[in-house]
Design a protein around this motif. Sequence first.
Motif, PDB file in Angstrom:
ATOM      1  N   THR A 118      -1.238  -0.388   9.840  1.00  0.00           N
ATOM      2  CA  THR A 118      -1.461  -0.284   8.398  1.00  0.00           C
ATOM      3  C   THR A 118      -2.313   1.033   8.223  1.00  0.00           C
ATOM      4  O   THR A 118      -3.040   1.519   9.258  1.00  0.00           O
ATOM      5  CB  THR A 118      -2.406  -1.323   8.038  1.00  0.00           C
TER       6      THR A 118
ATOM      7  N   GLY B 149      -1.982   4.725   1.835  1.00  0.00           N
ATOM      8  CA  GLY B 149      -1.089   5.748   1.478  1.00  0.00           C
ATOM      9  C   GLY B 149      -1.633   6.687   0.188  1.00  0.00           C
ATOM     10  O   GLY B 149      -2.774   6.285  -0.086  1.00  0.00           O
TER      11      GLY B 149
ATOM     12  N   VAL C 273      -2.416   2.620  -2.138  1.00  0.00           N
ATOM     13  CA  VAL C 273      -1.566   2.204  -1.784  1.00  0.00           C
ATOM     14  C   VAL C 273      -1.781   1.968  -0.213  1.00  0.00           C
ATOM     15  O   VAL C 273      -2.161   2.616   0.348  1.00  0.00           O
ATOM     16  CB  VAL C 273      -0.215   3.283  -1.941  1.00  0.00           C
TER      17      VAL C 273
ATOM     18  N   ARG D 207       0.000   0.736   3.153  1.00  0.00           N
ATOM     19  CA  ARG D 207       1.130   0.999   3.748  1.00  0.00           C
ATOM     20  C   ARG D 207       1.204  -0.077   5.077  1.00  0.00           C
ATOM     21  O   ARG D 207       0.259   0.427   5.965  1.00  0.00           O
ATOM     22  CB  ARG D 207       1.542   2.511   4.058  1.00  0.00           C
TER      23      ARG D 207
ATOM     24  N   THR E 281       3.559  -0.719   8.338  1.00  0.00           N
ATOM     25  CA  THR E 281       4.568  -0.511   9.068  1.00  0.00           C
ATOM     26  C   THR E 281       4.898  -1.466  10.319  1.00  0.00           C
ATOM     27  O   THR E 281       4.065  -1.934  10.771  1.00  0.00           O
ATOM     28  CB  THR E 281       4.469   0.903   9.736  1.00  0.00           C
TER      29      THR E 281
ATOM     30  N   GLY F 117       5.742  -3.820  -5.094  1.00  0.00           N
ATOM     31  CA  GLY F 117       5.642  -2.906  -4.094  1.00  0.00           C
ATOM     32  C   GLY F 117       7.076  -2.008  -3.902  1.00  0.00           C
ATOM     33  O   GLY F 117       8.117  -2.211  -4.634  1.00  0.00           O
TER      34      GLY F 117
ATOM     35  N   ILE G  36       9.013   0.033   6.358  1.00  0.00           N
ATOM     36  CA  ILE G  36       7.516   0.599   5.767  1.00  0.00           C
ATOM     37  C   ILE G  36       7.447  -0.392   4.466  1.00  0.00           C
ATOM     38  O   ILE G  36       8.398  -0.005   3.621  1.00  0.00           O
ATOM     39  CB  ILE G  36       7.879   2.072   5.539  1.00  0.00           C
TER      40      ILE G  36
ATOM     41  N   GLU H 283       5.204  -0.644   1.169  1.00  0.00           N
ATOM     42  CA  GLU H 283       3.907  -0.252   0.288  1.00  0.00           C
ATOM     43  C   GLU H 283       3.504  -1.131  -0.816  1.00  0.00           C
ATOM     44  O   GLU H 283       4.480  -1.366  -1.557  1.00  0.00           O
ATOM     45  CB  GLU H 283       4.189   1.288   0.020  1.00  0.00           C
TER      46      GLU H 283
END
Length: 559
Positions: A476, A479, A488, A490, A492, A536, A551, A553
């Motif tokens: 995490t 962003g 944001v 993010r 992953t 998102g 990914i 967001e």
Amino acid sequence: MSFRARILIGLGLIVLFPLAVFELRVRADMADRLTAQYQRRVASLVAVIRADLSRDSAGIAGRLDALKDAIAADNRFRLAALQGTDRAYLLDYAGNAMRFTGLAMLQIQDEQGRIISSGHFRNEYDRAEPELPRLLATAPGGTALLEARTAEATLLALARVDSLRLGGRRLTLVGGVAVDSSFLARLAPDSDLAVSLTLPTDPLARVDSTAQVVGTLAVPFVGLRDSPGLGEARIVVTHSLAPLAVLRRRVDAAFAAAVLLTGAIALLLASWLSNWISRPLRELARRTAEIDMERLDIRFESDRADEIGALSRLLGAMTERLRAGAARLREAERRIAVGDLARQVNHDIKNGLIPIRNVFRHLLEAARGGPDRLAAALQDRQGTVESGISYLENLATNYARLSPQPAREPCDVNAAVRETIRRVADASRGALKSELADALPAVRTDPLVLRRILENLIGNALDSLASPGGTVTVGTTRGAGGDGGRAVVRITVADTGRGMSREELNRAFDDFYTTKPDGTGLGLSIVRRLVLDADGAIRVETAPGAGSKFIVELPGEGE
């Protein structure tokens, strides 16, 4: 544009276009024929004028011959001209001779070109004009238009030159007839033709060839100048095209009347024809507009034997096929919907049972170690069992509503990642690691939605590992700001599995697309819908043999 309007316009063009072409052709042919006729008349008159001028020139020559005979026989003139006696007789001789011969101008010059008698202007006596006889003698045909002085004004005459010898001396006679309006009128006997004279001294006049037909005849000209020379005057013959313009207006008027009459007839005919054709078509269009999937009972019956009747029967047969097809489609849609729902329920329930199954496997291993170890394992994994049961209960509640409205509330992404890793960890499928950033803002979404997103992505990543030595890393980060400067978060999920080809990536989020033998093909499509419902975005970075990185967001809470 309506069908009726097209019929009206088309029929109007079919009728009026040939009329317009015919009228233009008639006007052009009429203009060509009349113009050619006028040109022939003008050319004919030019030839007649040329012959008239030749006759006039011959007449002047005859009169000068007669005058020469009279002078040779007149002893009194001989004495006055040779010895210089009786000057009054000599001054008046040319005037009397003009009346005798019918000439409008007459000069008698001696060998030096000195005027010894002038009938048209008595005061020219003793004036020297030696060039005049020479110029007249060099003119084509020996005739030229001559400007001569008179007591009142300039006289324009058609003149010739002649000579005689008197007592060993040479005398020159220059005589001619007046070229005035009556002379020109005599040249144009036809009232449709006009004859005019243009002198070199006249200003250039512009001739409008569109309004008249023009013909010209060149005539030698000698003007009143200090150094006279032989110039060129023109007799201009014109024929007005006014009759042609009048005829064109009459043809245009007749054509306009024909167009109006033909247009009215064509309009009535087209209106009747378009109404005869368009009325049943409008009725067919009205019935067709009533057809939809909920109303396929419209009937298209017709007893007409023409194309419209055939079209009605075809529409009726098509409606019958649509009615039968709609029934089959509803049944197929019902079956597909039930099948889709069953597959999605199966997938979600399996995701909820996997952690519980792992707990029971753990308990079985702990039971082999004795009651104390079993009790410790049960206490350690009790939360996982309760969380899985809660997930299944919420899932059942949502499916019972069929269209759940997710409850949006602040969620700690790192906590959700840790909980999900703890529940789905399975050492037999590979290593599961986390790289979580600190001080992340909360995201506003349904906790169940966030958990389903993580479970599906992590589960797919573990399934993609080619060997137990593979690794799945969940991370995490914070962003860049999204719309409105909001933070944001993010998420992953990266694996070291086989990765995806371009074709597999293009279809990764399609419903029921899977590369696993026992897969349902709903995991990633569900993830995509859940991410979009949470406002998102999701994207994938992958390559064959290099693993995949998903990914996600999600918009963070405002700070």
